[in-house]
Every structure is written in structure tokens, then in C-alpha cells.
Design an enzyme around this catalytic site. Structure first.
Site, PDB file in Angstrom:
ATOM      1  N   ASN A  92      40.968  32.584  44.818  1.00 15.40           N
ATOM      2  CA  ASN A  92      41.244  33.868  45.462  1.00 15.40           C
ATOM      3  C   ASN A  92      42.477  33.709  46.351  1.00 15.40           C
ATOM      4  O   ASN A  92      42.584  32.730  47.102  1.00 15.40           O
ATOM      5  CB  ASN A  92      40.035  34.305  46.302  1.00 15.40           C
ATOM      6  CG  ASN A  92      38.820  34.607  45.451  1.00 15.40           C
ATOM      7  OD1 ASN A  92      38.941  35.127  44.355  1.00 15.40           O
ATOM      8  ND2 ASN A  92      37.638  34.256  45.944  1.00 15.40           N
ATOM      9  N   HIS A 105      41.862  26.802  48.382  1.00 16.09           N
ATOM     10  CA  HIS A 105      40.666  26.219  47.780  1.00 16.09           C
ATOM     11  C   HIS A 105      40.473  26.777  46.383  1.00 16.09           C
ATOM     12  O   HIS A 105      40.843  27.909  46.093  1.00 16.09           O
ATOM     13  CB  HIS A 105      39.415  26.495  48.618  1.00 16.09           C
ATOM     14  CG  HIS A 105      39.202  27.938  48.936  1.00 16.09           C
ATOM     15  ND1 HIS A 105      39.911  28.583  49.926  1.00 16.09           N
ATOM     16  CD2 HIS A 105      38.371  28.876  48.395  1.00 16.09           C
ATOM     17  CE1 HIS A 105      39.509  29.853  49.994  1.00 16.09           C
ATOM     18  NE2 HIS A 105      38.589  30.056  49.070  1.00 16.09           N
TER      19      HIS A 105
HETATM   20  P1  AMP Z   1      37.207  32.882  49.425  1.00 16.06           P
HETATM   21  O1  AMP Z   1      36.733  34.296  49.383  1.00 16.06           O
HETATM   22  O2  AMP Z   1      37.803  32.429  48.130  1.00 16.06           O
HETATM   23  O3  AMP Z   1      38.101  32.609  50.610  1.00 16.06           O
HETATM   24  O4  AMP Z   1      35.899  32.008  49.556  1.00 16.06           O
HETATM   25  C1  AMP Z   1      35.509  31.337  50.704  1.00 16.06           C
HETATM   26  C2  AMP Z   1      34.210  30.653  50.376  1.00 16.06           C
HETATM   27  O5  AMP Z   1      33.906  29.764  51.426  1.00 16.06           O
HETATM   28  C3  AMP Z   1      33.015  31.593  50.205  1.00 16.06           C
HETATM   29  O6  AMP Z   1      32.479  31.437  48.893  1.00 16.06           O
HETATM   30  C4  AMP Z   1      32.033  31.132  51.285  1.00 16.06           C
HETATM   31  O7  AMP Z   1      30.685  31.186  50.874  1.00 16.06           O
HETATM   32  C5  AMP Z   1      32.505  29.705  51.539  1.00 16.06           C
HETATM   33  N1  AMP Z   1      32.198  29.169  52.858  1.00 16.06           N
HETATM   34  C6  AMP Z   1      32.424  29.748  54.054  1.00 16.06           C
HETATM   35  N2  AMP Z   1      32.033  28.944  55.057  1.00 16.06           N
HETATM   36  C7  AMP Z   1      31.573  27.811  54.474  1.00 16.06           C
HETATM   37  C8  AMP Z   1      31.030  26.594  54.976  1.00 16.06           C
HETATM   38  N3  AMP Z   1      30.884  26.364  56.288  1.00 16.06           N
HETATM   39  N4  AMP Z   1      30.653  25.646  54.079  1.00 16.06           N
HETATM   40  C9  AMP Z   1      30.783  25.860  52.761  1.00 16.06           C
HETATM   41  N5  AMP Z   1      31.296  26.992  52.231  1.00 16.06           N
HETATM   42  C10 AMP Z   1      31.679  27.963  53.074  1.00 16.06           C
END
Ligand code: AMP
Length: 121
Positions: A92, A105
Site C-alpha cells: 500500500n 512494508h
Molecule cells: P498499511 O495499511 O499497508 O500501512 O498496513 C499497516 C499494517 O500494519 C496493518 O495491516 C496493521 O494491522 C499492521 N500493524 C499496525 N500496528 C502493528 C503492530 N504493532 N504490529 C504488527 N502489525 C501492525
């Protein structure tokens, strides 16, 4: 956003300030389980360097960082037994891409048939 935010969640995970469930780590890359999985296997792969998005990473990462990252993705998928049935990677990017965490990521999703596209409410 054009400036890297040192307080984003993944920066804090890299500094050890927030716990994470590690899957893989080397000098350049960390991978851990997504806290809110959208599939039976849902792993996030991040570079250890300060890159906001795939654009930032693609334009600025060193050759070593780039190779380490893109090698880690299939290695992790294979280690999770996703090699035969397949998987999806998602990066994303920015506001329209629905990026919530401004540290580059890649999501690795698998473990079931994901259909043609994923939806999030
Ligand atoms: P995005 O929308 O691509 O920025 O995705 C961010 C992702 O990070 C989401 O799928 C969240 O569930 C994940 N996320 C947020 N905080 C954490 C955390 N502390 N540990 C693991 N995953 C996380």
C-alpha cells in the site's frame, strides 16, 4: 508525506519500543506477524532503513538493501510453506493506496485462496 516520521509504529518496533512477533531478521530486513491478520498467514516485511514507501525505497535504497529486501520476501514465503499454493504481496502506497504506516512494508498474505482482490472495511 515527504519526511520520514521517526515515531511511526514500525520505527518504534525496530527500536524495540513495541513488541512484535518476529518471523525473520537480517542486517537489512525485519519481518513480523501483522497484528490484525487478514489471512491465515499475514506477515509484514520491512527494511531496517528509514524509507517511507515503495517509491522512497525504490529510488533511494542501496543495492545491498534492495537485494536483501527482495530476496527476503520469497525466502519468507517459502519458509511459511506458501511456495506451492502461492500467496499475495501488497505494498500500500500513500493516501490513495491506503497506506496507514509510513514506513515501507510489504504484506505477505496466504494460507487460503484469496480471490481476485482483498477488501478492508
Ligand atoms: P498499511 O495499511 O499497508 O500501512 O498496513 C499497516 C499494517 O500494519 C496493518 O495491516 C496493521 O494491522 C499492521 N500493524 C499496525 N500496528 C502493528 C503492530 N504493532 N504490529 C504488527 N502489525 C501492525
Amino acid at each position: 508525506m515527504t519526511t520520514y516520521d521517526d515515531n511511526n509504529i514500525f520505527a518504534r518496533i525496530l527500536r524495540g519500543e513495541i513488541p512484535h512477533e518476529s518471523i525473520y531478521e537480517n542486517d537489512y530486513v525485519l519481518a513480523f506477524k501483522d497484528i490484525a491478520p487478514l489471512a491465515p498467514v499475514h506477515i509484514l516485511v520491512i527494511p531496517k532503513g528509514k524509507y517511507i514507501s515503495v517509491v522512497d525505497f525504490g529510488m533511494k535504497a542501496s543495492t545491498e538493501e534492495s537485494i536483501a529486501f527482495w530476496r527476503a520476501v520469497p525466502e519468507i514465503a517459502a519458509a511459511q510453506n506458501l511456495g506451492e499454493d502461492g500467496f499475495r504481496i501488497i505494498a500500500n502506497t500513500g493516501f490513495h493506496g491506503g497506506q496507514e504506516v509510513p514506513h515501507f512494508h510489504v504484506h505477505i498474505l496466504g494460507g487460503e485462496c484469496l480471490g481476485s482482490i482483498l477488501h478492508r472495511d
